[in-house]
Design a protein around this motif. Structure first.
Motif, PDB file in Angstrom:
ATOM      1  N   GLN A 173     -14.243  -4.340  -9.149  1.00  0.00           N
ATOM      2  CA  GLN A 173     -14.854  -4.510  -7.834  1.00  0.00           C
ATOM      3  C   GLN A 173     -15.551  -5.858  -7.700  1.00  0.00           C
ATOM      4  OE1 GLN A 173     -17.356  -1.038  -7.652  1.00  0.00           O
ATOM      5  NE2 GLN A 173     -15.636   0.324  -7.199  1.00  0.00           N
ATOM      6  N   GLU A 174     -15.962  -6.442  -8.813  1.00  0.00           N
ATOM      7  CA  GLU A 174     -16.646  -7.735  -8.797  1.00  0.00           C
ATOM      8  C   GLU A 174     -15.660  -8.906  -8.756  1.00  0.00           C
ATOM      9  OE1 GLU A 174     -19.268  -7.818 -12.149  1.00  0.00           O
ATOM     10  OE2 GLU A 174     -20.385  -6.063 -11.464  1.00  0.00           O
ATOM     11  N   MET A 175     -14.383  -8.632  -8.934  1.00  0.00           N
ATOM     12  CA  MET A 175     -13.366  -9.688  -8.984  1.00  0.00           C
ATOM     13  C   MET A 175     -12.866 -10.045  -7.586  1.00  0.00           C
ATOM     14  SD  MET A 175     -11.158  -8.168 -12.219  1.00  0.00           S
ATOM     15  CE  MET A 175      -9.863  -9.407 -12.089  1.00  0.00           C
ATOM     16  N   GLU A 176     -12.332 -11.249  -7.464  1.00  0.00           N
ATOM     17  CA  GLU A 176     -11.653 -11.665  -6.235  1.00  0.00           C
ATOM     18  C   GLU A 176     -10.364 -10.852  -6.117  1.00  0.00           C
ATOM     19  OE1 GLU A 176     -12.627 -13.869  -3.881  1.00  0.00           O
ATOM     20  OE2 GLU A 176     -14.521 -14.088  -4.978  1.00  0.00           O
ATOM     21  N   LEU A 177      -9.985 -10.497  -4.903  1.00  0.00           N
ATOM     22  CA  LEU A 177      -8.809  -9.655  -4.682  1.00  0.00           C
ATOM     23  C   LEU A 177      -7.546 -10.276  -5.291  1.00  0.00           C
ATOM     24  CD1 LEU A 177      -7.576  -7.101  -3.554  1.00  0.00           C
ATOM     25  CD2 LEU A 177      -7.390  -8.249  -1.328  1.00  0.00           C
ATOM     26  N   GLU A 178      -7.340 -11.567  -5.114  1.00  0.00           N
ATOM     27  CA  GLU A 178      -6.155 -12.222  -5.687  1.00  0.00           C
ATOM     28  C   GLU A 178      -6.122 -12.090  -7.205  1.00  0.00           C
ATOM     29  OE1 GLU A 178      -3.357 -13.522  -4.464  1.00  0.00           O
ATOM     30  OE2 GLU A 178      -4.020 -12.961  -2.457  1.00  0.00           O
ATOM     31  N   ASP A 179      -7.301 -12.173  -7.833  1.00  0.00           N
ATOM     32  CA  ASP A 179      -7.379 -12.026  -9.291  1.00  0.00           C
ATOM     33  C   ASP A 179      -7.037 -10.601  -9.718  1.00  0.00           C
ATOM     34  OD1 ASP A 179      -8.105 -14.687  -9.540  1.00  0.00           O
ATOM     35  OD2 ASP A 179     -10.261 -14.247  -9.557  1.00  0.00           O
ATOM     36  N   VAL A 180      -7.448  -9.622  -8.913  1.00  0.00           N
ATOM     37  CA  VAL A 180      -7.129  -8.220  -9.209  1.00  0.00           C
ATOM     38  C   VAL A 180      -5.613  -8.009  -9.100  1.00  0.00           C
ATOM     39  CG1 VAL A 180      -7.473  -5.807  -8.528  1.00  0.00           C
ATOM     40  CG2 VAL A 180      -9.394  -7.420  -8.420  1.00  0.00           C
ATOM     41  N   ILE A 181      -5.014  -8.566  -8.061  1.00  0.00           N
ATOM     42  CA  ILE A 181      -3.566  -8.440  -7.864  1.00  0.00           C
ATOM     43  C   ILE A 181      -2.826  -9.079  -9.038  1.00  0.00           C
ATOM     44  CG2 ILE A 181      -1.627  -9.179  -6.406  1.00  0.00           C
ATOM     45  CD1 ILE A 181      -3.638  -8.905  -3.995  1.00  0.00           C
ATOM     46  N   ASP A 182      -3.261 -10.261  -9.449  1.00  0.00           N
ATOM     47  CA  ASP A 182      -2.628 -10.946 -10.589  1.00  0.00           C
ATOM     48  C   ASP A 182      -2.810 -10.158 -11.880  1.00  0.00           C
ATOM     49  OD1 ASP A 182      -1.856 -12.990  -8.880  1.00  0.00           O
ATOM     50  OD2 ASP A 182      -3.464 -14.366  -9.510  1.00  0.00           O
ATOM     51  N   LEU A 183      -4.010  -9.605 -12.085  1.00  0.00           N
ATOM     52  CA  LEU A 183      -4.274  -8.816 -13.292  1.00  0.00           C
ATOM     53  C   LEU A 183      -3.400  -7.567 -13.329  1.00  0.00           C
ATOM     54  CD1 LEU A 183      -5.861  -8.270 -15.894  1.00  0.00           C
ATOM     55  CD2 LEU A 183      -7.659  -7.218 -14.471  1.00  0.00           C
ATOM     56  N   GLU A 184      -3.241  -6.913 -12.180  1.00  0.00           N
ATOM     57  CA  GLU A 184      -2.393  -5.713 -12.132  1.00  0.00           C
ATOM     58  C   GLU A 184      -0.966  -6.052 -12.516  1.00  0.00           C
ATOM     59  OE1 GLU A 184       0.437  -2.865 -11.128  1.00  0.00           O
ATOM     60  OE2 GLU A 184       0.311  -4.760 -10.035  1.00  0.00           O
ATOM     61  N   GLN A 185      -0.450  -7.164 -12.009  1.00  0.00           N
ATOM     62  CA  GLN A 185       0.926  -7.565 -12.342  1.00  0.00           C
ATOM     63  C   GLN A 185       1.046  -7.855 -13.836  1.00  0.00           C
ATOM     64  OE1 GLN A 185       3.846  -7.765 -10.314  1.00  0.00           O
ATOM     65  NE2 GLN A 185       4.681  -7.837 -12.394  1.00  0.00           N
ATOM     66  N   ASP A 186       0.077  -8.564 -14.393  1.00  0.00           N
ATOM     67  CA  ASP A 186       0.076  -8.874 -15.824  1.00  0.00           C
ATOM     68  C   ASP A 186       0.029  -7.590 -16.654  1.00  0.00           C
ATOM     69  OD1 ASP A 186      -0.164 -10.764 -18.114  1.00  0.00           O
ATOM     70  OD2 ASP A 186      -2.166  -9.860 -18.290  1.00  0.00           O
ATOM     71  N   GLU A 187      -0.838  -6.653 -16.265  1.00  0.00           N
ATOM     72  CA  GLU A 187      -0.942  -5.388 -16.994  1.00  0.00           C
ATOM     73  C   GLU A 187       0.331  -4.568 -16.858  1.00  0.00           C
ATOM     74  OE1 GLU A 187      -4.463  -3.130 -16.217  1.00  0.00           O
ATOM     75  OE2 GLU A 187      -5.786  -4.719 -16.948  1.00  0.00           O
ATOM     76  N   PHE A 188       0.940  -4.573 -15.676  1.00  0.00           N
ATOM     77  CA  PHE A 188       2.185  -3.842 -15.489  1.00  0.00           C
ATOM     78  C   PHE A 188       3.266  -4.396 -16.415  1.00  0.00           C
ATOM     79  CE2 PHE A 188       6.369  -3.460 -13.489  1.00  0.00           C
ATOM     80  CZ  PHE A 188       6.476  -2.077 -13.431  1.00  0.00           C
ATOM     81  N   ASP A 189       3.364  -5.717 -16.484  1.00  0.00           N
ATOM     82  CA  ASP A 189       4.357  -6.341 -17.365  1.00  0.00           C
ATOM     83  C   ASP A 189       4.104  -5.960 -18.822  1.00  0.00           C
ATOM     84  OD1 ASP A 189       5.446  -7.531 -15.104  1.00  0.00           O
ATOM     85  OD2 ASP A 189       4.500  -9.489 -15.476  1.00  0.00           O
ATOM     86  N   LYS A 190       2.848  -5.972 -19.226  1.00  0.00           N
ATOM     87  CA  LYS A 190       2.503  -5.658 -20.626  1.00  0.00           C
ATOM     88  C   LYS A 190       2.758  -4.190 -20.962  1.00  0.00           C
ATOM     89  CE  LYS A 190      -0.920  -9.283 -21.390  1.00  0.00           C
ATOM     90  NZ  LYS A 190      -2.350  -9.588 -21.502  1.00  0.00           N
ATOM     91  N   ILE A 191       2.355  -3.274 -20.072  1.00  0.00           N
ATOM     92  CA  ILE A 191       2.543  -1.852 -20.375  1.00  0.00           C
ATOM     93  C   ILE A 191       4.033  -1.519 -20.350  1.00  0.00           C
ATOM     94  CG2 ILE A 191       2.317  -0.832 -18.051  1.00  0.00           C
ATOM     95  CD1 ILE A 191       0.628   0.645 -21.111  1.00  0.00           C
ATOM     96  N   SER A 192       4.796  -2.160 -19.463  1.00  0.00           N
ATOM     97  CA  SER A 192       6.245  -1.939 -19.422  1.00  0.00           C
ATOM     98  C   SER A 192       6.880  -2.383 -20.735  1.00  0.00           C
ATOM     99  CB  SER A 192       6.875  -2.696 -18.250  1.00  0.00           C
ATOM    100  OG  SER A 192       6.404  -2.186 -17.025  1.00  0.00           O
ATOM    101  N   GLU A 193       6.454  -3.531 -21.230  1.00  0.00           N
ATOM    102  CA  GLU A 193       6.968  -4.029 -22.511  1.00  0.00           C
ATOM    103  C   GLU A 193       6.589  -3.083 -23.650  1.00  0.00           C
ATOM    104  OE1 GLU A 193       5.914  -7.791 -25.284  1.00  0.00           O
ATOM    105  OE2 GLU A 193       6.478  -8.288 -23.219  1.00  0.00           O
ATOM    106  N   GLU A 194       5.354  -2.588 -23.619  1.00  0.00           N
ATOM    107  CA  GLU A 194       4.938  -1.641 -24.664  1.00  0.00           C
ATOM    108  C   GLU A 194       5.756  -0.359 -24.599  1.00  0.00           C
ATOM    109  OE1 GLU A 194       0.928  -1.115 -26.119  1.00  0.00           O
ATOM    110  OE2 GLU A 194       0.216  -2.567 -24.614  1.00  0.00           O
ATOM    111  N   LEU A 195       5.964   0.164 -23.394  1.00  0.00           N
ATOM    112  CA  LEU A 195       6.753   1.393 -23.247  1.00  0.00           C
ATOM    113  C   LEU A 195       8.177   1.197 -23.758  1.00  0.00           C
ATOM    114  CD1 LEU A 195       5.526   2.529 -19.719  1.00  0.00           C
ATOM    115  CD2 LEU A 195       5.190   3.780 -21.863  1.00  0.00           C
TER     116      LEU A 195
END
Length: 160
Positions: free
Chosen positions: A81-103
């Motif tokens: 909630q303290e992050m800028e919205l664009e940073d949250v969107i970028d973080l979600e994409q990065d996390e999605f890529d990482k969790i997909s790779e882990e799966l």
């Protein structure tokens, strides 16, 4: 033990996990926040489908369209909630890529393996479809106790 107390590892009606840790740290992706690591192909498939459904959900926030993971994180995670919205969107994409790779890289049980429903090595959930929602119901006492403790931990984290 009778056959109705066993499942095949390839049974799409069950999700089977071991308790462990993901390789990466996650702030947004609820799959990565869990300590439940899938151990069967159907479980990985179910998780990927669930992630796609959440990511395909669209919400309008600050004149931007965001996916469900971003929207949930903005509602429940004070750090996000303290992050800028664009940073949250970028973080979600990065996390999605990482969790997909882990799966994709998980060591999974052989499809022809049989698992005792009472086996405490694994967390086993019966998957039941209700309308458009798949419910995960603990299939044994070990999983029920773990599930209840996890729900309390999540409630405590959200409320505090």
């Amino acid at each position: 033990m009778s056959d109705d107390k066993k499942i095949n590892a390839d049974d799409i009606n069950y999700a089977v996990y071991k308790i462990g840790n993901w390789k990466n740290d996650y702030e947004i992706n609820q799959i990565g926040l869990s300590k439940e690591i899938p151990v069967t192909k159907p479980t990985v498939t179910h998780i990927k489908f669930s992630m796609d459904e959440i990511r395909n959900a669209q919400f309008e926030i600050s004149d931007k369209t965001v996916n469900g993971f971003v929207a949930i994180a903005l509602q429940l995670n004070p750090k996000v909630q303290e992050m800028e919205l664009e940073d949250v969107i970028d973080l979600e994409q990065d996390e999605f890529d990482k969790i997909s790779e882990e799966l994709d890289g998980l060591e999974l049980l052989d499809d022809d393996l049989t698992i005792d429903l009472d086996d405490e090595t694994y967390l086993i959930y019966k998957l039941e479809k209700e309308c458009h929602v798949t419910q995960s119901i603990p299939a044994n006492e070990h999983t029920r106790k773990y599930y209840e403790a996890e729900m309390k931990r999540i409630d405590d984290a959200v409320l505090n």
